[in-house]
Design a protein around this motif. Structure first.
Motif, PDB file in Angstrom:
ATOM      1  N   GLU A  48      38.692  75.940 -17.292  1.00  0.00           N
ATOM      2  CA  GLU A  48      37.638  76.587 -16.511  1.00  0.00           C
ATOM      3  C   GLU A  48      38.222  77.028 -15.183  1.00  0.00           C
ATOM      4  OE1 GLU A  48      34.569  74.126 -14.888  1.00  0.00           O
ATOM      5  OE2 GLU A  48      35.912  72.434 -14.547  1.00  0.00           O
ATOM      6  N   ALA A  49      37.561  77.981 -14.567  1.00  0.00           N
ATOM      7  CA  ALA A  49      37.928  78.426 -13.226  1.00  0.00           C
ATOM      8  C   ALA A  49      36.780  78.144 -12.287  1.00  0.00           C
ATOM      9  CB  ALA A  49      38.254  79.916 -13.221  1.00  0.00           C
ATOM     10  N   TRP A  50      37.132  77.747 -11.073  1.00  0.00           N
ATOM     11  CA  TRP A  50      36.148  77.639  -9.999  1.00  0.00           C
ATOM     12  C   TRP A  50      36.795  78.289  -8.789  1.00  0.00           C
ATOM     13  CZ3 TRP A  50      31.721  74.002 -10.371  1.00  0.00           C
ATOM     14  CH2 TRP A  50      30.803  74.203  -9.321  1.00  0.00           C
ATOM     15  N   GLY A  51      36.321  79.478  -8.439  1.00  0.00           N
ATOM     16  CA  GLY A  51      36.953  80.222  -7.356  1.00  0.00           C
ATOM     17  C   GLY A  51      38.377  80.570  -7.728  1.00  0.00           C
ATOM     18  N   LYS A  52      39.325  80.168  -6.897  1.00  0.00           N
ATOM     19  CA  LYS A  52      40.734  80.479  -7.113  1.00  0.00           C
ATOM     20  C   LYS A  52      41.488  79.315  -7.754  1.00  0.00           C
ATOM     21  CE  LYS A  52      40.748  83.682  -3.210  1.00  0.00           C
ATOM     22  NZ  LYS A  52      41.397  84.087  -1.935  1.00  0.00           N
ATOM     23  N   HIS A  53      40.765  78.345  -8.285  1.00  0.00           N
ATOM     24  CA  HIS A  53      41.372  77.183  -8.924  1.00  0.00           C
ATOM     25  C   HIS A  53      41.187  77.250 -10.431  1.00  0.00           C
ATOM     26  CE1 HIS A  53      41.904  74.666  -5.206  1.00  0.00           C
ATOM     27  NE2 HIS A  53      41.005  75.532  -4.775  1.00  0.00           N
ATOM     28  N   LEU A  54      42.229  76.874 -11.160  1.00  0.00           N
ATOM     29  CA  LEU A  54      42.166  76.682 -12.604  1.00  0.00           C
ATOM     30  C   LEU A  54      42.168  75.189 -12.888  1.00  0.00           C
ATOM     31  CD1 LEU A  54      42.521  77.786 -15.602  1.00  0.00           C
ATOM     32  CD2 LEU A  54      44.968  77.361 -15.231  1.00  0.00           C
ATOM     33  N   PHE A  55      41.285  74.764 -13.789  1.00  0.00           N
ATOM     34  CA  PHE A  55      41.242  73.368 -14.220  1.00  0.00           C
ATOM     35  C   PHE A  55      41.305  73.339 -15.746  1.00  0.00           C
ATOM     36  CE2 PHE A  55      38.753  73.555 -10.276  1.00  0.00           C
ATOM     37  CZ  PHE A  55      39.412  72.614  -9.499  1.00  0.00           C
ATOM     38  N   VAL A 210      32.667  78.373   1.741  1.00  0.00           N
ATOM     39  CA  VAL A 210      31.451  79.179   1.868  1.00  0.00           C
ATOM     40  C   VAL A 210      31.135  79.853   0.542  1.00  0.00           C
ATOM     41  CG1 VAL A 210      30.408  81.189   3.000  1.00  0.00           C
ATOM     42  CG2 VAL A 210      31.748  79.558   4.329  1.00  0.00           C
ATOM     43  N   ILE A 211      32.118  80.508  -0.030  1.00  0.00           N
ATOM     44  CA  ILE A 211      31.995  81.160  -1.327  1.00  0.00           C
ATOM     45  C   ILE A 211      33.366  81.119  -1.980  1.00  0.00           C
ATOM     46  CG2 ILE A 211      32.336  83.434  -0.252  1.00  0.00           C
ATOM     47  CD1 ILE A 211      30.552  84.612  -2.494  1.00  0.00           C
ATOM     48  N   ALA A 212      33.414  80.737  -3.229  1.00  0.00           N
ATOM     49  CA  ALA A 212      34.695  80.519  -3.906  1.00  0.00           C
ATOM     50  C   ALA A 212      35.081  81.734  -4.741  1.00  0.00           C
ATOM     51  CB  ALA A 212      34.623  79.275  -4.794  1.00  0.00           C
ATOM     52  N   GLY A 213      36.318  82.194  -4.555  1.00  0.00           N
ATOM     53  CA  GLY A 213      36.843  83.252  -5.389  1.00  0.00           C
ATOM     54  C   GLY A 213      37.023  84.592  -4.713  1.00  0.00           C
ATOM     55  N   VAL A 214      36.447  84.762  -3.522  1.00  0.00           N
ATOM     56  CA  VAL A 214      36.552  86.042  -2.818  1.00  0.00           C
ATOM     57  C   VAL A 214      37.850  86.075  -2.029  1.00  0.00           C
ATOM     58  CG1 VAL A 214      35.525  87.524  -1.043  1.00  0.00           C
ATOM     59  CG2 VAL A 214      34.056  86.300  -2.670  1.00  0.00           C
ATOM     60  N   GLY A 215      38.589  87.183  -2.160  1.00  0.00           N
ATOM     61  CA  GLY A 215      39.821  87.383  -1.411  1.00  0.00           C
ATOM     62  C   GLY A 215      39.723  88.605  -0.520  1.00  0.00           C
ATOM     63  N   ASN A 216      40.868  89.057  -0.050  1.00  0.00           N
ATOM     64  CA  ASN A 216      40.903  90.095   0.978  1.00  0.00           C
ATOM     65  C   ASN A 216      40.323  91.427   0.509  1.00  0.00           C
ATOM     66  OD1 ASN A 216      41.484  90.591   3.658  1.00  0.00           O
ATOM     67  ND2 ASN A 216      43.496  91.450   3.231  1.00  0.00           N
ATOM     68  N   ILE A 217      40.570  91.788  -0.736  1.00  0.00           N
ATOM     69  CA  ILE A 217      40.085  93.089  -1.217  1.00  0.00           C
ATOM     70  C   ILE A 217      38.575  93.059  -1.396  1.00  0.00           C
ATOM     71  CG2 ILE A 217      40.314  94.891  -2.958  1.00  0.00           C
ATOM     72  CD1 ILE A 217      43.049  93.801  -3.641  1.00  0.00           C
ATOM     73  N   TYR A 218      38.078  92.059  -2.122  1.00  0.00           N
ATOM     74  CA  TYR A 218      36.630  91.985  -2.328  1.00  0.00           C
ATOM     75  C   TYR A 218      35.897  91.817  -1.001  1.00  0.00           C
ATOM     76  CZ  TYR A 218      37.105  91.683  -7.426  1.00  0.00           C
ATOM     77  OH  TYR A 218      37.377  91.946  -8.752  1.00  0.00           O
ATOM     78  N   ARG A 219      36.489  91.106  -0.074  1.00  0.00           N
ATOM     79  CA  ARG A 219      35.876  90.931   1.246  1.00  0.00           C
ATOM     80  C   ARG A 219      35.665  92.293   1.912  1.00  0.00           C
ATOM     81  NH1 ARG A 219      38.210  88.705   6.285  1.00  0.00           N
ATOM     82  NH2 ARG A 219      40.251  89.525   5.670  1.00  0.00           N
ATOM     83  N   ALA A 220      36.737  93.083   2.004  1.00  0.00           N
ATOM     84  CA  ALA A 220      36.649  94.373   2.690  1.00  0.00           C
ATOM     85  C   ALA A 220      35.709  95.328   1.968  1.00  0.00           C
ATOM     86  CB  ALA A 220      38.044  94.990   2.795  1.00  0.00           C
ATOM     87  N   GLU A 221      35.825  95.388   0.660  1.00  0.00           N
ATOM     88  CA  GLU A 221      35.049  96.377  -0.096  1.00  0.00           C
ATOM     89  C   GLU A 221      33.565  96.040  -0.148  1.00  0.00           C
ATOM     90  OE1 GLU A 221      36.735  99.344  -1.782  1.00  0.00           O
ATOM     91  OE2 GLU A 221      37.720  98.653   0.054  1.00  0.00           O
ATOM     92  N   SER A 222      33.226  94.771  -0.270  1.00  0.00           N
ATOM     93  CA  SER A 222      31.811  94.398  -0.313  1.00  0.00           C
ATOM     94  C   SER A 222      31.128  94.640   1.030  1.00  0.00           C
ATOM     95  CB  SER A 222      31.658  92.930  -0.728  1.00  0.00           C
ATOM     96  OG  SER A 222      32.251  92.057   0.218  1.00  0.00           O
ATOM     97  N   LEU A 223      31.795  94.298   2.121  1.00  0.00           N
ATOM     98  CA  LEU A 223      31.206  94.534   3.440  1.00  0.00           C
ATOM     99  C   LEU A 223      31.030  96.030   3.697  1.00  0.00           C
ATOM    100  CD1 LEU A 223      33.107  91.868   5.587  1.00  0.00           C
ATOM    101  CD2 LEU A 223      30.713  91.807   4.837  1.00  0.00           C
ATOM    102  N   PHE A 224      31.977  96.829   3.242  1.00  0.00           N
ATOM    103  CA  PHE A 224      31.843  98.281   3.411  1.00  0.00           C
ATOM    104  C   PHE A 224      30.640  98.804   2.634  1.00  0.00           C
ATOM    105  CE2 PHE A 224      32.588 102.491   1.588  1.00  0.00           C
ATOM    106  CZ  PHE A 224      32.683 103.255   2.746  1.00  0.00           C
ATOM    107  N   LEU A 225      30.537  98.438   1.368  1.00  0.00           N
ATOM    108  CA  LEU A 225      29.459  98.963   0.547  1.00  0.00           C
ATOM    109  C   LEU A 225      28.090  98.500   1.023  1.00  0.00           C
ATOM    110  CD1 LEU A 225      31.197  98.694  -2.923  1.00  0.00           C
ATOM    111  CD2 LEU A 225      30.502 100.794  -1.764  1.00  0.00           C
TER     112      LEU A 225
END
Length: 309
Positions: A48-55, A210-225
Motif C-alpha cells: 500500500e501507499a500512504w503519501g510518499k511512503h510504500l509499505f 498536513v497532506i500526504a503525497g503532494v510535491g512541488n509540481i502538484y503544489r504549484a499547479e493546484s494553487l495556480f488553478l
C-alpha cells in the motif's frame, strides 16, 4: 522527488507481481542485509501507499520504503512478469534478455548493476531498489507510528460517490481507521490541519503532516488553478477554498495514477504544466510574468496576476 501518484502506482505493481507468492530478498549493496534477512523467504501479503511512503505487509513485519529524491525500483522478468520497467526518480527503458531458470523453475536474475539496496525476486521476475531515502523493516507499532505522523492522502479515497479507500487493505491487516476512511474524514482532516498552521499555504502543502503525497509540481499547479496566492497564511484560507483545493489535488493525483506522469494542462499541445518551471514567461491565463522563488528549500512557481487572493 516522486509524488504520491508514483507510490500508488508502485504499490499496485508490487501487488500484481509479488503479493501472495513466496519471494527471495537480498541486499547486494549490503546496507540492507539485516532487513533483507527478515523479509527473505516470506510471502508478501499486500503493498500500500500512504503519501510518499510504500509499505509492504508481511505478517507482523512491514517493509517501509521512501524513495526520496533519487530512489527508484527497476523491474525485470519473463513473459509472465507484467511490470513497468522503472518506477521512481530515474527512468530506464526495458531491455530484452534471454530468460533462464534454476532447477526449481525460478527465473535466474541478472547480476546486480550499481548500488542495489534491495533485490526482491519472484518465480518469474525481480525488482531492484536503488537510492531510497528510507528502506527499513518495521513492526506493527512502528508502522502505525509512521502513519500517525502523516496527513490525509487524497488517493486513499474511493472514486467519487464511494467512501471506500482506493487501495483497500485486506481484512486483518492494519492501515484502515488510523486517519478515518471516508472522503469526508480525509477532507475534514486536511481542512483542520490548515487551520492549525500559520505558515503559507504553499509551505503547508509540502508538509506531509498536513497532506500526504503532494510535491512541488502538484503544489504549484493546484494553487495556480485555484487562483490562490501561495503566500496566504494557511489558517486564513477560507474553508470553501480549502475544500476546492482538496478536490483539485485529488483530481490531479488521480490523473497522475492513471497516466503515469504529472500533466496539469489538459488542452492540446506539448506544454504539460501551467506555471511549474515556466518562470519568466507570460501566464497563459492572464499574461502576467510567472515568478519563482525559494520557499523552505524548494522552488515555488506562481503567477502574480492570477494568484492574488
Amino acid at each position: 522527488m516522486p509524488e504520491g501518484h508514483t507510490l500508488h502506482r508502485l504499490a499496485a505493481q508490487i501487488n500484481t507481481v509479488f503479493a501472495g507468492h513466496l519471494w527471495r530478498v537480498s541486499s547486494p549493496q549490503g546496507r540492507f542485509s539485516a532487513g533483507a534477512e527478515r523479509l527473505d523467504g516470506q510471502v508478501p501479503q499486500h503493498a500500500e501507499a500512504w503519501g510518499k511512503h510504500l509499505f509492504v505487509h508481511l505478517g507482523p513485519a512491514v517493509w517501509q520504503v521512501h524513495l526520496g529524491l533519487y530512489g527508484a525500483f527497476s523491474f525485470r522478468g519473463d513473459a509472465d512478469f507484467a511490470a513497468e520497467a522503472t518506477i521512481g526518480a530515474p527512468r530506464a527503458a526495458a531491455v530484452t534478455f534471454e530468460p533462464a531458470y534454476d532447477d526449481g523453475g525460478w527465473l535466474i536474475p541478472e547480476p546486480p548493476k550499481g548500488a542495489v539496496r534491495a533485490r526482491v525476486s519472484g518465480r518469474h521476475g525481480w525488482a531492484d531498489l536503488r537510492g531510497p531515502t528510507t528502506c527499513a523493516v518495521l513492526d506493527l507499532a512502528e508502522y502505525q507510528a509512521v502513519i500517525g505522523r502523516l496527513g490525509p492522502d487524497p488517493l486513499r479515497q474511493g472514486p467519487p460517490g464511494q467512501d471506500m479507500p482506493s487501495q483497500e487493505t485486506p481484512a486483518g491487516l492494519p492501515g484502515q481507521g488510523l486517519r478515518g476512511r471516508t472522503e469526508a474524514d480525509l477532507r475534514g482532516a486536511f481542512l483542520h490541519n490548515l487551520t492549525r498552521r500559520r505558515i503559507s499555504i504553499a509551505a503547508a502543502l509540502m508538509d506531509q503532516a498536513v497532506i500526504a503525497g503532494v510535491g512541488n509540481i502538484y503544489r504549484a499547479e493546484s494553487l495556480f488553478l485555484e487562483r490562490l496566492d501561495p503566500h496566504t497564511p494557511s489558517n486564513q484560507v477560507a474553508p470553501e477554498r480549502a475544500s476546492a483545493l482538496w478536490d483539485r489535488l485529488t483530481e490531479q493525483l488521480r490523473d497522475g495514477v492513471a497516466e503515469g506522469r504529472i500533466r496539469t494542462v489538459r488542452t492540446r499541445g506539448s506544454r504539460r504544466h501551467w506555471v511549474y518551471k515556466h518562470q519568466g514567461t507570460p501566464c497563459k491565463r492572464c499574461g502576467a510574468v510567472i515568478e519563482a522563488a525559494e520557499l523552505v528549500g524548494r522552488r515555488l512557481y506562481w503567477c502574480p496576476g492570477c494568484q492574488r487572493d
